[in-house]
Design a protein around this motif. Structure first.
Motif, PDB file in Angstrom:
ATOM      1  N   THR A  17      33.171 -26.726 -14.927  1.00 45.66           N
ATOM      2  CA  THR A  17      34.158 -26.539 -13.866  1.00 45.66           C
ATOM      3  C   THR A  17      34.221 -25.065 -13.496  1.00 45.66           C
ATOM      4  O   THR A  17      33.754 -24.194 -14.241  1.00 45.66           O
ATOM      5  N   LEU A  18      34.830 -24.810 -12.376  1.00 46.37           N
ATOM      6  CA  LEU A  18      34.978 -23.433 -11.915  1.00 46.37           C
ATOM      7  C   LEU A  18      35.784 -22.606 -12.914  1.00 46.37           C
ATOM      8  O   LEU A  18      35.421 -21.471 -13.213  1.00 46.37           O
ATOM      9  N   ILE A  19      36.848 -23.158 -13.474  1.00 42.57           N
ATOM     10  CA  ILE A  19      37.661 -22.404 -14.437  1.00 42.57           C
ATOM     11  C   ILE A  19      36.847 -22.071 -15.685  1.00 42.57           C
ATOM     12  O   ILE A  19      37.000 -20.991 -16.268  1.00 42.57           O
ATOM     13  N   GLU A  20      35.954 -22.964 -16.103  1.00 40.41           N
ATOM     14  CA  GLU A  20      35.094 -22.684 -17.254  1.00 40.41           C
ATOM     15  C   GLU A  20      34.135 -21.539 -16.941  1.00 40.41           C
ATOM     16  O   GLU A  20      33.885 -20.682 -17.796  1.00 40.41           O
ATOM     17  N   LEU A  21      33.608 -21.513 -15.732  1.00 34.05           N
ATOM     18  CA  LEU A  21      32.737 -20.409 -15.326  1.00 34.05           C
ATOM     19  C   LEU A  21      33.508 -19.092 -15.317  1.00 34.05           C
ATOM     20  O   LEU A  21      33.030 -18.075 -15.822  1.00 34.05           O
ATOM     21  N   LEU A  22      34.712 -19.100 -14.759  1.00 34.12           N
ATOM     22  CA  LEU A  22      35.528 -17.884 -14.723  1.00 34.12           C
ATOM     23  C   LEU A  22      35.831 -17.401 -16.140  1.00 34.12           C
ATOM     24  O   LEU A  22      35.780 -16.197 -16.415  1.00 34.12           O
ATOM     25  N   HIS A  23      36.126 -18.324 -17.045  1.00 36.91           N
ATOM     26  CA  HIS A  23      36.399 -17.966 -18.439  1.00 36.91           C
ATOM     27  C   HIS A  23      35.154 -17.332 -19.072  1.00 36.91           C
ATOM     28  O   HIS A  23      35.243 -16.298 -19.736  1.00 36.91           O
ATOM     29  N   ALA A  24      34.003 -17.937 -18.859  1.00 35.75           N
ATOM     30  CA  ALA A  24      32.752 -17.418 -19.423  1.00 35.75           C
ATOM     31  C   ALA A  24      32.421 -16.027 -18.887  1.00 35.75           C
ATOM     32  O   ALA A  24      31.821 -15.216 -19.587  1.00 35.75           O
ATOM     33  N   GLU A  25      32.835 -15.755 -17.660  1.00 30.75           N
ATOM     34  CA  GLU A  25      32.578 -14.445 -17.042  1.00 30.75           C
ATOM     35  C   GLU A  25      33.677 -13.433 -17.353  1.00 30.75           C
ATOM     36  O   GLU A  25      33.628 -12.303 -16.880  1.00 30.75           O
ATOM     37  N   GLY A  26      34.678 -13.841 -18.141  1.00 33.99           N
ATOM     38  CA  GLY A  26      35.775 -12.940 -18.493  1.00 33.99           C
ATOM     39  C   GLY A  26      36.739 -12.691 -17.345  1.00 33.99           C
ATOM     40  O   GLY A  26      37.433 -11.681 -17.308  1.00 33.99           O
ATOM     41  N   LEU A  27      36.808 -13.637 -16.404  1.00 35.19           N
ATOM     42  CA  LEU A  27      37.631 -13.461 -15.200  1.00 35.19           C
ATOM     43  C   LEU A  27      38.781 -14.447 -15.101  1.00 35.19           C
ATOM     44  O   LEU A  27      39.500 -14.459 -14.101  1.00 35.19           O
ATOM     45  N   ARG A  28      38.989 -15.254 -16.125  1.00 36.82           N
ATOM     46  CA  ARG A  28      40.001 -16.315 -16.027  1.00 36.82           C
ATOM     47  C   ARG A  28      41.401 -15.767 -15.777  1.00 36.82           C
ATOM     48  O   ARG A  28      42.180 -16.352 -15.041  1.00 36.82           O
ATOM     49  N   GLU A  29      41.745 -14.667 -16.405  1.00 31.69           N
ATOM     50  CA  GLU A  29      43.097 -14.113 -16.284  1.00 31.69           C
ATOM     51  C   GLU A  29      43.248 -13.145 -15.113  1.00 31.69           C
ATOM     52  O   GLU A  29      44.322 -12.632 -14.870  1.00 31.69           O
ATOM     53  N   ARG A  30      42.181 -12.890 -14.392  1.00 31.05           N
ATOM     54  CA  ARG A  30      42.232 -11.937 -13.288  1.00 31.05           C
ATOM     55  C   ARG A  30      42.425 -12.654 -11.960  1.00 31.05           C
ATOM     56  O   ARG A  30      42.093 -13.825 -11.818  1.00 31.05           O
ATOM     57  N   ARG A  31      42.951 -11.913 -11.019  1.00 31.51           N
ATOM     58  CA  ARG A  31      43.079 -12.450  -9.660  1.00 31.51           C
ATOM     59  C   ARG A  31      41.711 -12.360  -8.992  1.00 31.51           C
ATOM     60  O   ARG A  31      41.171 -11.280  -8.841  1.00 31.51           O
ATOM     61  N   ALA A  33      38.989 -14.193  -5.907  1.00 27.84           N
ATOM     62  CA  ALA A  33      38.741 -15.084  -4.780  1.00 27.84           C
ATOM     63  C   ALA A  33      37.388 -15.721  -5.038  1.00 27.84           C
ATOM     64  O   ALA A  33      36.436 -15.033  -5.411  1.00 27.84           O
ATOM     65  N   VAL A  34      37.320 -17.043  -4.884  1.00 30.96           N
ATOM     66  CA  VAL A  34      36.080 -17.757  -5.169  1.00 30.96           C
ATOM     67  C   VAL A  34      35.684 -18.591  -3.957  1.00 30.96           C
ATOM     68  O   VAL A  34      36.507 -19.269  -3.348  1.00 30.96           O
ATOM     69  N   GLU A  35      34.392 -18.523  -3.664  1.00 29.67           N
ATOM     70  CA  GLU A  35      33.819 -19.303  -2.573  1.00 29.67           C
ATOM     71  C   GLU A  35      32.645 -20.087  -3.138  1.00 29.67           C
ATOM     72  O   GLU A  35      31.826 -19.535  -3.866  1.00 29.67           O
ATOM     73  N   GLU A  58      30.370 -17.395  -5.051  1.00 30.06           N
ATOM     74  CA  GLU A  58      30.674 -15.971  -4.869  1.00 30.06           C
ATOM     75  C   GLU A  58      32.051 -15.714  -5.459  1.00 30.06           C
ATOM     76  O   GLU A  58      33.016 -16.421  -5.127  1.00 30.06           O
ATOM     77  N   ILE A  59      32.148 -14.738  -6.354  1.00 29.64           N
ATOM     78  CA  ILE A  59      33.401 -14.370  -6.978  1.00 29.64           C
ATOM     79  C   ILE A  59      33.693 -12.913  -6.662  1.00 29.64           C
ATOM     80  O   ILE A  59      32.847 -12.049  -6.900  1.00 29.64           O
ATOM     81  N   VAL A  60      34.880 -12.678  -6.141  1.00 25.53           N
ATOM     82  CA  VAL A  60      35.306 -11.307  -5.842  1.00 25.53           C
ATOM     83  C   VAL A  60      36.621 -11.086  -6.555  1.00 25.53           C
ATOM     84  O   VAL A  60      37.526 -11.926  -6.486  1.00 25.53           O
ATOM     85  N   HIS A  61      36.733  -9.965  -7.268  1.00 25.28           N
ATOM     86  CA  HIS A  61      38.014  -9.668  -7.904  1.00 25.28           C
ATOM     87  C   HIS A  61      38.481  -8.276  -7.478  1.00 25.28           C
ATOM     88  O   HIS A  61      37.684  -7.386  -7.222  1.00 25.28           O
ATOM     89  N   ALA A  62      39.797  -8.154  -7.382  1.00 25.38           N
ATOM     90  CA  ALA A  62      40.402  -6.908  -6.932  1.00 25.38           C
ATOM     91  C   ALA A  62      40.402  -5.885  -8.066  1.00 25.38           C
ATOM     92  O   ALA A  62      40.606  -6.222  -9.219  1.00 25.38           O
ATOM     93  N   LEU A  63      40.142  -4.648  -7.708  1.00 27.48           N
ATOM     94  CA  LEU A  63      40.227  -3.558  -8.659  1.00 27.48           C
ATOM     95  C   LEU A  63      41.445  -2.721  -8.335  1.00 27.48           C
ATOM     96  O   LEU A  63      41.663  -2.355  -7.178  1.00 27.48           O
ATOM     97  N   GLY A  64      42.258  -2.438  -9.339  1.00 23.25           N
ATOM     98  CA  GLY A  64      43.442  -1.618  -9.128  1.00 23.25           C
ATOM     99  C   GLY A  64      43.076  -0.137  -9.106  1.00 23.25           C
ATOM    100  O   GLY A  64      42.043   0.275  -9.592  1.00 23.25           O
ATOM    101  N   GLY A  65      43.922   0.608  -8.539  1.00 24.21           N
ATOM    102  CA  GLY A  65      43.676   2.047  -8.480  1.00 24.21           C
ATOM    103  C   GLY A  65      44.737   2.715  -7.650  1.00 24.21           C
ATOM    104  O   GLY A  65      45.608   2.085  -7.081  1.00 24.21           O
TER     105      GLY A  65
END
Length: 66
Positions: A17-31, A33-35, A58-65
């Motif tokens: 599932t998409l959530i499993e992919l996000l978890h494997a990529e270390g992105l599950r807890e981050r905001r 956008a997925v296409e 395609e996964i895009v995540h925001a970087l704070g700064g």
């Protein structure tokens, strides 16, 4: 199964599932956008969206700064 993740080939166990992919990529807890195949997947559907052979993800995540 094989997908393209941000333009790079990736092999995954099926089913995934998409959530499993996000978890494997270390992105599950981050905001993020997925296409998938050109369509945005709302955050509320990440857990029940199954990936399929040949999907283009395609996964895009925001970087704070500041």
């Amino acid at each position: 199964m094989n997908i393209l993740l941000n333009g790079e080939p990736r092999s995954l166990a099926a089913p995934t599932t998409l959530i499993e992919l996000l978890h494997a990529e270390g992105l599950r807890e981050r905001r993020v956008a997925v296409e998938i195949n050109g369509e945005i997947v709302p955050r509320g559907r990440h857990a029940d969206t199954a990936l399929a052979e040949g999907d283009k993800v395609e996964i895009v995540h925001a970087l704070g700064g500041g």
